[in-house]
Each structure stands twice: as C-alpha cells, then as structure tokens.
Scaffold this motif. Sequence first.
Motif, mmCIF file in Angstrom:
data_model
loop_
_atom_site.group_PDB
_atom_site.id
_atom_site.type_symbol
_atom_site.label_atom_id
_atom_site.label_comp_id
_atom_site.label_asym_id
_atom_site.label_seq_id
_atom_site.Cartn_x
_atom_site.Cartn_y
_atom_site.Cartn_z
ATOM 1 N N LEU A 140 46.341 28.783 24.967
ATOM 2 C CA LEU A 140 47.327 27.729 24.517
ATOM 3 C C LEU A 140 48.788 27.722 25.182
ATOM 4 N N GLY A 141 49.210 29.013 25.508
ATOM 5 C CA GLY A 141 50.393 28.966 26.189
ATOM 6 C C GLY A 141 50.198 28.338 27.681
ATOM 7 N N ALA A 142 49.314 28.460 28.496
ATOM 8 C CA ALA A 142 48.804 27.920 29.647
ATOM 9 C C ALA A 142 48.939 26.448 29.536
ATOM 10 N N LEU A 143 48.132 25.957 28.440
ATOM 11 C CA LEU A 143 47.939 24.500 28.345
ATOM 12 C C LEU A 143 49.277 23.883 28.206
ATOM 13 N N LEU A 144 50.106 24.553 27.257
ATOM 14 C CA LEU A 144 51.394 24.047 27.042
ATOM 15 C C LEU A 144 52.173 23.697 28.447
ATOM 16 N N CYS A 145 52.175 24.798 29.323
ATOM 17 C CA CYS A 145 52.966 25.132 30.450
ATOM 18 C C CYS A 145 52.397 23.956 31.356
ATOM 19 N N LEU A 146 51.070 23.824 31.581
ATOM 20 C CA LEU A 146 50.461 22.685 32.278
ATOM 21 C C LEU A 146 50.953 21.131 31.801
ATOM 22 N N VAL A 147 51.033 20.918 30.519
ATOM 23 C CA VAL A 147 51.316 19.611 30.007
ATOM 24 C C VAL A 147 53.052 19.469 30.299
ATOM 25 N N GLY A 148 53.646 20.718 30.515
ATOM 26 C CA GLY A 148 55.025 20.580 30.692
ATOM 27 C C GLY A 148 55.107 20.155 32.266
ATOM 28 N N ALA A 149 54.389 20.532 32.921
ATOM 29 C CA ALA A 149 54.328 20.166 34.417
ATOM 30 C C ALA A 149 54.004 18.734 34.720
ATOM 31 N N PHE A 150 52.911 18.127 33.739
ATOM 32 C CA PHE A 150 52.574 16.804 33.759
ATOM 33 C C PHE A 150 53.868 15.890 33.532
ATOM 34 N N PHE A 151 54.701 15.976 32.496
ATOM 35 C CA PHE A 151 55.910 15.414 32.300
ATOM 36 C C PHE A 151 56.772 15.746 33.264
ATOM 37 N N CYS A 152 57.117 16.584 33.906
ATOM 38 C CA CYS A 152 58.128 16.839 34.993
ATOM 39 C C CYS A 152 57.657 16.007 36.088
ATOM 40 N N ALA A 153 56.295 16.006 36.357
ATOM 41 C CA ALA A 153 55.787 15.005 37.526
ATOM 42 C C ALA A 153 56.110 13.462 37.127
ATOM 43 N N CYS A 154 56.040 13.270 35.790
ATOM 44 C CA CYS A 154 56.201 11.979 35.444
ATOM 45 C C CYS A 154 57.552 11.326 35.517
ATOM 46 N N GLN A 155 58.466 12.539 35.263
ATOM 47 C CA GLN A 155 59.962 12.370 35.355
ATOM 48 C C GLN A 155 60.200 12.118 36.870
ATOM 49 N N ILE A 156 59.789 12.839 37.661
ATOM 50 C CA ILE A 156 59.946 12.676 39.229
ATOM 51 C C ILE A 156 59.780 11.259 39.858
ATOM 52 N N ILE A 157 58.358 10.806 39.205
ATOM 53 C CA ILE A 157 58.039 9.529 39.755
ATOM 54 C C ILE A 157 58.764 8.324 39.077
ATOM 55 N N LEU A 158 58.812 8.311 37.874
ATOM 56 C CA LEU A 158 59.710 7.334 37.044
ATOM 57 C C LEU A 158 61.300 7.365 37.714
ATOM 58 N N THR A 159 61.895 8.485 37.946
ATOM 59 C CA THR A 159 63.325 8.343 38.675
ATOM 60 C C THR A 159 63.069 7.939 39.920
ATOM 61 N N ALA A 160 62.065 7.804 40.868
ATOM 62 C CA ALA A 160 61.864 7.287 42.027
ATOM 63 C C ALA A 160 61.874 5.685 41.887
#
Length: 298
Positions: free
Chosen positions: A139-159
């Motif tokens: 569960l902890g690893a999955l939560l971190c992966l979901v966090g990475a997904f939102f970080c990626a979305c933030q980068i793309i939307l910022t651009a």
Amino acid sequence: AELLLVFTVFLWGSSYLFMKQGMETFAPFNLIALRFGIAFLVAALVFREVFPGIRFRTVWCAAVLGFMVFCGFAFLLSGLNDESTTGAGFLIGTTVVIVPIIEAIFCSRIPRPPVILGIVLALAGIFLLTAGTTFVLDLGALLCLVGAFFCACQIILTARYVKTEPAIPLSILQLGFAGLFGMVFTFLFESPVLPTTGQDWMVILELAVLCSAVGYVAQTIVQKYTTPERTGLIFSLESVFAAVFGFFVLHEVLPVTGYIGTILILCGVVIAVLYDTPVNPTGAAAPNDLHSAIQDTR
C-alpha cells in the motif's frame, strides 16, 4: 532558465530531511497546510503588485495546479508511513518516466532520442541510487506511485497554463490553493497543530519559504522556457541532491552502486539538456533565452 530549475530541485532535495522531521510532530494534511499556507503568505507579500487585474481563468488554473500539488504531497506523505524513505525516493523518481508517457498518450508527443536516452539513464540511476532498499508493491508503494502521477500531471499542466497565464500570480495562487486544500482536510480528518518549538518553526519555515515559495515560483517561471519532458528529467536530480544532503547532514554513506546511480542520473540530464533542441511551436522564448528568463523573473 534550466539552471534555475536545477537550483530549485537542489532546494527540494533538502525537503526530505525536513519532511521526515516534520512528520514526527505534524500529521500529513497539517504539514501540507502549514507549508503551503505560509509559502503563499510570504510569496504574496513579496509579489503583491502582480495581483491587481488578475483574471478568473488564472485563479481557476492555479486551483487545478494547487490540487495536483496537494494530492502529490498527500499521497507521498501517507506512503512514507509504510515505505522507507529510500524506497519512496525511487518511486517518486518515476515521475521522469510518467511525464513522457502521459505526453505520448494524451498529447501525441513522443520524446526525441536524446531525451529518451536521458530518461533511461536517469531511471537506471535512480534504481541504483536506491539499490539495497527492501520494498515491495504494498500500500505504501502504491500511494507513492500515485503521488508521482500527480507530480507528473502538475508538471504537464504547468507547461500548458504558463503559455496563456502570468507565471508569478499563477504560481503564488497555486501555493494558496494547496494550503487551502490541506487546511480543509486537516479539519476534516486530523487535529490541527501549530509549531510550538524552535525546531518545529525551523522545519516549517524551511519547507515553506525555500522549498515552496522560492521553489514553485521558480518552477512555474522556468517552464515557459523548456518542455515537460526536460523538466521531469531535471526533477530526477532530486534523488541526487537528497543523497548529498543525507551524506553531509546525516552522515549517510552510499554504497558503490549508489555513486554509480548518481553518475548515471547526471549523465542522463546532461545528455538531454546539451543534445536535445526543443521544438518551440508557440513562439515563446527558447530555453537558452536567458535575457527573457531574467526579465520574467524580475
């Protein structure tokens, strides 16, 4: 501009030490609310002259970005409860791969060969840098992966948003919304706590002023002059800087594989930045247009 982004990632590399300390006193949502709420107040005070005449669309875009930032940190901090710091660092580092995947699926943008090579080297380096850690896809690893997904979305939307919206108001309001979401969730699911000791204030102010107020304003400005793929690649340096801070502050010594991983990450970033020439269809300043970057920063 990209050197400024590297400096921003350097600041974020120190945040793991302070977040680890902060989690000893504050619950995850509480920490997010304090970090980004104070960051918003500081940045808004410094750049108060940019807010008159701000458009509703800018506020809306900032709210979306703030939600992405909040979700990224909420999942990361929740995952840290069950995952080692090293394992979480690797999982968050997968942002370097998630960004081009999202770009390819939804924007039909395939990274150029130098960027692909840089991504492969960076991901291999992150793996070696965290080699020896024992983590499974729990569960902890999955939560971190979901966090990475939102970080990626933030980068793309910022651009995307900085092409039409003013960078500084967008970045500051983003901080405010991230803090607001953190505050709401704190009152719903946690008991709000304020810093009471000098160490608590040091942790919160470092995270708020340097890592958030300076870091996110700089990131938003810089993304006008580079691509999401290159931004995600430079973000992979966060693992390197976290290891550097761990060595000098906590006296953590990396194994040989860790140093090899560090070299691979640096090589990946250098190859992508030096040998890739981003296409600039919007007519915005090129990444090496330092004069325009400096003017925008002013």
